[in-house]
Write a protein that holds these residues in place. Structure first.
Motif, PDB file in Angstrom:
ATOM      1  N   ALA A  19       0.612  -0.936   0.159  1.00 21.84           N
ATOM      2  CA  ALA A  19       0.150   0.061   0.322  1.00 21.84           C
ATOM      3  C   ALA A  19       0.950   1.301   0.445  1.00 21.84           C
ATOM      4  O   ALA A  19       0.271   2.147  -0.723  1.00 21.84           O
ATOM      5  CB  ALA A  19      -0.766  -0.075   1.444  1.00 21.84           C
ATOM      6  N   LYS A  85      -9.446  -2.720  -2.099  1.00 24.37           N
ATOM      7  CA  LYS A  85      -8.157  -3.155  -2.615  1.00 24.37           C
ATOM      8  C   LYS A  85      -8.294  -3.355  -4.119  1.00 24.37           C
ATOM      9  O   LYS A  85      -7.760  -2.578  -4.700  1.00 24.37           O
ATOM     10  CB  LYS A  85      -7.847  -5.182  -2.440  1.00 24.37           C
ATOM     11  N   ASN A  86      -9.550  -3.213  -4.530  1.00 24.44           N
ATOM     12  CA  ASN A  86      -9.611  -2.769  -6.656  1.00 24.44           C
ATOM     13  C   ASN A  86      -9.442  -1.846  -6.570  1.00 24.44           C
ATOM     14  O   ASN A  86      -9.216  -1.518  -7.858  1.00 24.44           O
ATOM     15  CB  ASN A  86     -11.399  -3.373  -6.123  1.00 24.44           C
ATOM     16  N   TYR A 144      -6.929   2.035   3.557  1.00 23.60           N
ATOM     17  CA  TYR A 144      -6.456   0.861   4.006  1.00 23.60           C
ATOM     18  C   TYR A 144      -5.322   0.743   4.703  1.00 23.60           C
ATOM     19  O   TYR A 144      -5.597  -0.202   5.542  1.00 23.60           O
ATOM     20  CB  TYR A 144      -5.686   0.224   2.075  1.00 23.60           C
ATOM     21  N   VAL A 229      -0.719  -5.341  -5.477  1.00 31.21           N
ATOM     22  CA  VAL A 229      -2.125  -4.803  -5.157  1.00 31.21           C
ATOM     23  C   VAL A 229      -3.021  -6.663  -5.022  1.00 31.21           C
ATOM     24  O   VAL A 229      -3.748  -7.436  -4.436  1.00 31.21           O
ATOM     25  CB  VAL A 229      -2.548  -4.298  -6.024  1.00 31.21           C
ATOM     26  N   GLU A 234      -8.428  -7.947   0.896  1.00 27.11           N
ATOM     27  CA  GLU A 234      -8.894  -7.083   0.804  1.00 27.11           C
ATOM     28  C   GLU A 234      -9.100  -6.571   2.677  1.00 27.11           C
ATOM     29  O   GLU A 234      -8.900  -7.543   3.314  1.00 27.11           O
ATOM     30  CB  GLU A 234     -10.110  -6.897   0.900  1.00 27.11           C
ATOM     31  N   THR A 235      -9.737  -5.708   3.123  1.00 27.48           N
ATOM     32  CA  THR A 235      -9.371  -5.700   4.399  1.00 27.48           C
ATOM     33  C   THR A 235     -10.013  -5.909   5.154  1.00 27.48           C
ATOM     34  O   THR A 235     -11.518  -5.681   4.741  1.00 27.48           O
ATOM     35  CB  THR A 235      -9.309  -3.238   4.695  1.00 27.48           C
TER      36      THR A 235
END
Length: 306
Positions: A19, A85-86, A144, A229, A234-235
């Motif tokens: 990130a 994430k996306n 993120y 990535v 994903e969070t």
């Protein structure tokens, strides 16, 4: 599944570092124009269908900021509907396309190396595209990190993103310097009307190629970022808000350990479902001060220096 009692700090740091590259690209993209500035000016001053004035050059140099506004305005929508994430992946793709497009704005539609008003519009389009990536990254990268990090080190890890932004600016200055080398002075002298001690070959190289290499250099970190990535999770907060509690628990467990993960997930679920907090819970002055800090940060003139 076998989770360690305390989770994996290495796993956490590896995710955060991915990130953080987004923050580095933020700084890289906003500062790369400083080195390419004179080369772009010399190139478009050779156009035959319009006069490349100082005003047009100012707009061209700052066109990426239009994209920043767009990206920032859309960041909340992207993060909420597509996921953190996306959204970061989209930002990485935009950085990558902007780097390639700024390097070769003639792609498909124009003759290479022939400046024109239409080509200038195409160049600015690619710069705006990168600016949208900057706007997305500026909001979603710290989001993120904050949502993936344990609360006791969240502030430290989010600050890494701020460091990466400045580091990205520093890196691109050195990259631009290495690309130009001893070829920068001829172009500056040519623009200023100083005809003595000019190296025609150096001037032509900088005007035709040097500024292009500066922009395309961003494609390397942008491509790496977009690729990496794809491998980060994903969070947990977004997963929990999307009803994917099991996946959220898996991510939390790898970071914090299973026992702590269950506690954190319960807290996330509680806050995600809480609808009673008002916008001005802490008073309008807090929000006003936060906004004005950002305004004055730019208004002091640092962008002119950068």
């Amino acid at each position: 599944m076998n989770y360690t009692e305390k989770g994996s700090k290495l796993y956490l740091f590896s995710i955060v570092l991915v990130a953080v590259i987004g923050g580095l690209l933020f700084g890289y993209d906003t500062a790369v124009i400083s080195g390419a500035d004179k080369g772009i000016q010399a190139f478009f001053m050779g156009a035959s269908d319009f006069v490349y004035t100082d005003a047009i050059h100012g707009i061209t140099s700052s066109s990426a900021l239009i994209g920043c506004i767009i990206g920032s305005a859309l960041s909340g929508f992207f993060a909420s509907n597509l996921g953190r994430k996306n959204s970061l992946f989209i930002a990485g793709v935009l950085f990558f396309l902007s780097a390639l497009g700024s390097y070769n704005p003639e792609f498909l539609f124009f003759d290479y190396g022939i400046p024109s008003y239409s080509l200038l519009v195409a160049f600015n389009f690619y710069r705006v595209l990168g600016g949208v990536g900057v706007g997305l990254a500026s909001a979603i990268c710290p989001m993120y990190i904050a949502e993936i990090a344990p609360s006791n080190i969240r502030g430290t890890l989010v600050s890494w993103n701020q460091f990466a932004i400045i580091f990205g600016q520093l890196v691109v200055y050195f990259v631009n310097f290495l690309i130009l080398g001893e070829n920068s002075n001829p172009v500056i002298k040519a623009i200023e009307g100083i005809n003595r001690i000019l190296n025609p070959e150096a001037t032509a190289w900088v005007t035709e190629t040097g500024w292009r290499l500066m922009f395309v250099s961003e494609a390397v970190p942008a491509g790496i970022f977009a690729l990496l990535v794809l491998f980060v999770p994903e969070t947990p907060r977004y997963l929990a808000m999307s009803g994917k509690d099991e996946k959220a628990l898996q991510v939390l467990s790898r970071i914090n350990g299973l026992a702590q993960a269950k506690v954190i997930l319960a807290q996330i679920k509680a806050t995600a479902e809480e609808k009673t907090e008002r916008l001005f819970t802490y008073g309008w002055m807090v929000i006003f001060i936060g906004i004005m800090l950002s305004v004055f940060q730019q208004a002091v003139g640092i962008n002119a220096v950068l």
